[in-house]
Design a protein around this motif. Structure first.
Motif, mmCIF file in Angstrom:
data_model
loop_
_atom_site.group_PDB
_atom_site.id
_atom_site.type_symbol
_atom_site.label_atom_id
_atom_site.label_comp_id
_atom_site.label_asym_id
_atom_site.label_seq_id
_atom_site.Cartn_x
_atom_site.Cartn_y
_atom_site.Cartn_z
ATOM 1 N N GLU A 113 20.941 47.324 62.526
ATOM 2 C CA GLU A 113 20.400 48.022 61.368
ATOM 3 C C GLU A 113 19.359 49.022 61.853
ATOM 4 N N ARG A 114 19.459 50.258 61.392
ATOM 5 C CA ARG A 114 18.494 51.284 61.802
ATOM 6 C C ARG A 114 17.207 51.094 61.007
ATOM 7 N N ILE A 115 16.107 50.934 61.734
ATOM 8 C CA ILE A 115 14.793 50.774 61.108
ATOM 9 C C ILE A 115 13.821 51.761 61.767
ATOM 10 N N GLN A 116 12.634 51.872 61.210
ATOM 11 C CA GLN A 116 11.597 52.698 61.822
ATOM 12 C C GLN A 116 10.588 51.789 62.521
ATOM 13 N N VAL A 117 10.180 52.222 63.725
ATOM 14 C CA VAL A 117 9.196 51.483 64.523
ATOM 15 C C VAL A 117 8.216 52.462 65.136
ATOM 16 N N TYR A 171 17.426 50.436 66.546
ATOM 17 C CA TYR A 171 18.487 49.584 66.014
ATOM 18 C C TYR A 171 18.146 48.117 66.236
ATOM 19 N N LEU A 172 17.973 47.393 65.127
ATOM 20 C CA LEU A 172 17.595 45.984 65.103
ATOM 21 C C LEU A 172 18.842 45.156 64.821
ATOM 22 N N TRP A 173 19.040 44.090 65.588
ATOM 23 C CA TRP A 173 20.193 43.203 65.427
ATOM 24 C C TRP A 173 20.249 42.678 63.994
ATOM 25 N N ASN A 174 21.427 42.761 63.356
ATOM 26 C CA ASN A 174 21.550 42.257 61.987
ATOM 27 C C ASN A 174 22.740 41.311 61.823
ATOM 28 N N GLN A 175 23.166 40.717 62.939
ATOM 29 C CA GLN A 175 24.248 39.736 62.921
ATOM 30 C C GLN A 175 23.647 38.338 63.080
ATOM 31 N N PRO A 176 24.463 37.297 62.941
ATOM 32 C CA PRO A 176 23.925 35.942 63.119
ATOM 33 C C PRO A 176 23.301 35.767 64.505
ATOM 34 N N THR A 177 22.172 35.104 64.538
ATOM 35 C CA THR A 177 21.494 34.914 65.812
ATOM 36 C C THR A 177 22.218 33.906 66.700
ATOM 37 N N SER A 178 23.225 33.220 66.177
ATOM 38 C CA SER A 178 24.018 32.320 67.012
ATOM 39 C C SER A 178 24.774 33.103 68.086
ATOM 40 N N GLU A 179 24.897 34.421 67.913
ATOM 41 C CA GLU A 179 25.560 35.272 68.900
ATOM 42 C C GLU A 179 24.605 35.723 70.010
ATOM 43 N N LEU A 180 23.354 35.283 69.949
ATOM 44 C CA LEU A 180 22.347 35.707 70.910
ATOM 45 C C LEU A 180 21.968 34.576 71.853
ATOM 46 N N VAL A 181 21.472 34.964 73.024
ATOM 47 C CA VAL A 181 20.969 34.020 74.010
ATOM 48 C C VAL A 181 19.503 34.373 74.241
ATOM 49 N N ASP A 182 18.634 33.402 74.095
ATOM 50 C CA ASP A 182 17.196 33.654 74.169
ATOM 51 C C ASP A 182 16.725 33.786 75.623
ATOM 52 N N THR A 183 17.291 34.778 76.316
ATOM 53 C CA THR A 183 16.863 35.103 77.679
ATOM 54 C C THR A 183 16.681 36.614 77.759
ATOM 55 N N PRO A 184 15.806 37.071 78.623
ATOM 56 C CA PRO A 184 15.586 38.515 78.750
ATOM 57 C C PRO A 184 16.832 39.233 79.275
ATOM 58 N N TRP A 185 17.025 40.460 78.840
ATOM 59 C CA TRP A 185 18.113 41.315 79.315
ATOM 60 C C TRP A 185 17.573 42.175 80.438
ATOM 61 N N ASP A 186 18.376 42.397 81.485
ATOM 62 C CA ASP A 186 17.929 43.089 82.687
ATOM 63 C C ASP A 186 18.628 44.438 82.832
ATOM 64 N N PHE A 187 17.899 45.525 82.575
ATOM 65 C CA PHE A 187 18.465 46.873 82.678
ATOM 66 C C PHE A 187 18.920 47.186 84.099
ATOM 67 N N GLU A 188 18.141 46.771 85.091
ATOM 68 C CA GLU A 188 18.501 47.051 86.483
ATOM 69 C C GLU A 188 19.803 46.358 86.858
ATOM 70 N N ALA A 189 20.013 45.134 86.389
ATOM 71 C CA ALA A 189 21.268 44.431 86.657
ATOM 72 C C ALA A 189 22.432 45.162 85.992
ATOM 73 N N PHE A 190 22.218 45.665 84.780
ATOM 74 C CA PHE A 190 23.253 46.416 84.066
ATOM 75 C C PHE A 190 23.644 47.668 84.849
ATOM 76 N N THR A 191 22.664 48.437 85.308
ATOM 77 C CA THR A 191 22.968 49.704 85.982
ATOM 78 C C THR A 191 23.392 49.524 87.437
ATOM 79 N N SER A 192 23.058 48.412 88.047
ATOM 80 C CA SER A 192 23.426 48.222 89.457
ATOM 81 C C SER A 192 24.826 47.643 89.630
ATOM 82 N N ASP A 193 25.425 47.155 88.568
ATOM 83 C CA ASP A 193 26.807 46.655 88.624
ATOM 84 C C ASP A 193 27.734 47.846 88.379
#
Length: 166
Positions: A103-107, A123-145
């Protein structure tokens, strides 16, 4: 995680002038951003000015989500990202389609180089939180793969091409 459907905000309308958009995940990659927009917008490094949000992993997905922090989640720390400053109305509509689980919000975004604060869409997540994992996301891991990034760039380009055909 805790999800409350009452947290939804009224739908945002599309502005007629350029907008600012704060991106905190895969769109921080210039390759992904360029594949989606066919250009690289003017941007600045920044972070959310409020601790009311946290970035988490989306289950079985290469991209993250930002959710509202609550007493039932661990501290999310700083949500860093890029503030895109010259997003056109058509690009904002493309982002809305691309970020369809959000969902697009203002911050408020604190700019890293000046410590000033600017208001932007995010953009704020607006789906069920059961689809989420409560761990940090790593941008460097994303771009290095390399395979992951190449596939994501190609999928972003294909998304834009399909979107333009509609």
């Amino acid at each position: 995680f805790e999800f409350d459907s009452n947290d939804k905000l009224p739908p945002m309308t599309t502005p007629t002038t350029t907008s600012k958009v704060f991106v905190y995940g895969s769109l921080r990659s210039t390759e992904v951003l360029h594949a989606l927009l066919q250009r690289t917008p003017i941007c600045a490094k920044g972070s959310l000015a409020s601790s009311a949000y946290k970035r988490v992993c989306v289950r079985d997905a290469p991209y993250p989500a930002v959710i509202r922090s609550s007493a039932t989640t661990t501290s999310g720390g700083i949500v860093d990202g890029l503030l895109l400053r010259d997003i056109t109305p058509n690009e904002l509509e493309l982002f809305d389609a691309f970020e369809d689980e959000y969902e697009r919000i203002q911050v408020d975004v604190q700019i890293a180089t000046t410590s000033t604060t600017e208001t932007a869409f995010m953009y704020l997540w607006n789906q069920p939180t059961s689809e989420l994992v409560d761990t940090p996301w790593d941008f460097e891991a994303f771009t290095s793969d390399a395979n992951l990034l190449t596939n994501y760039v190609n999928n972003s380009r294909l998304f834009r091409e399909d979107y333009e055909l509609q």
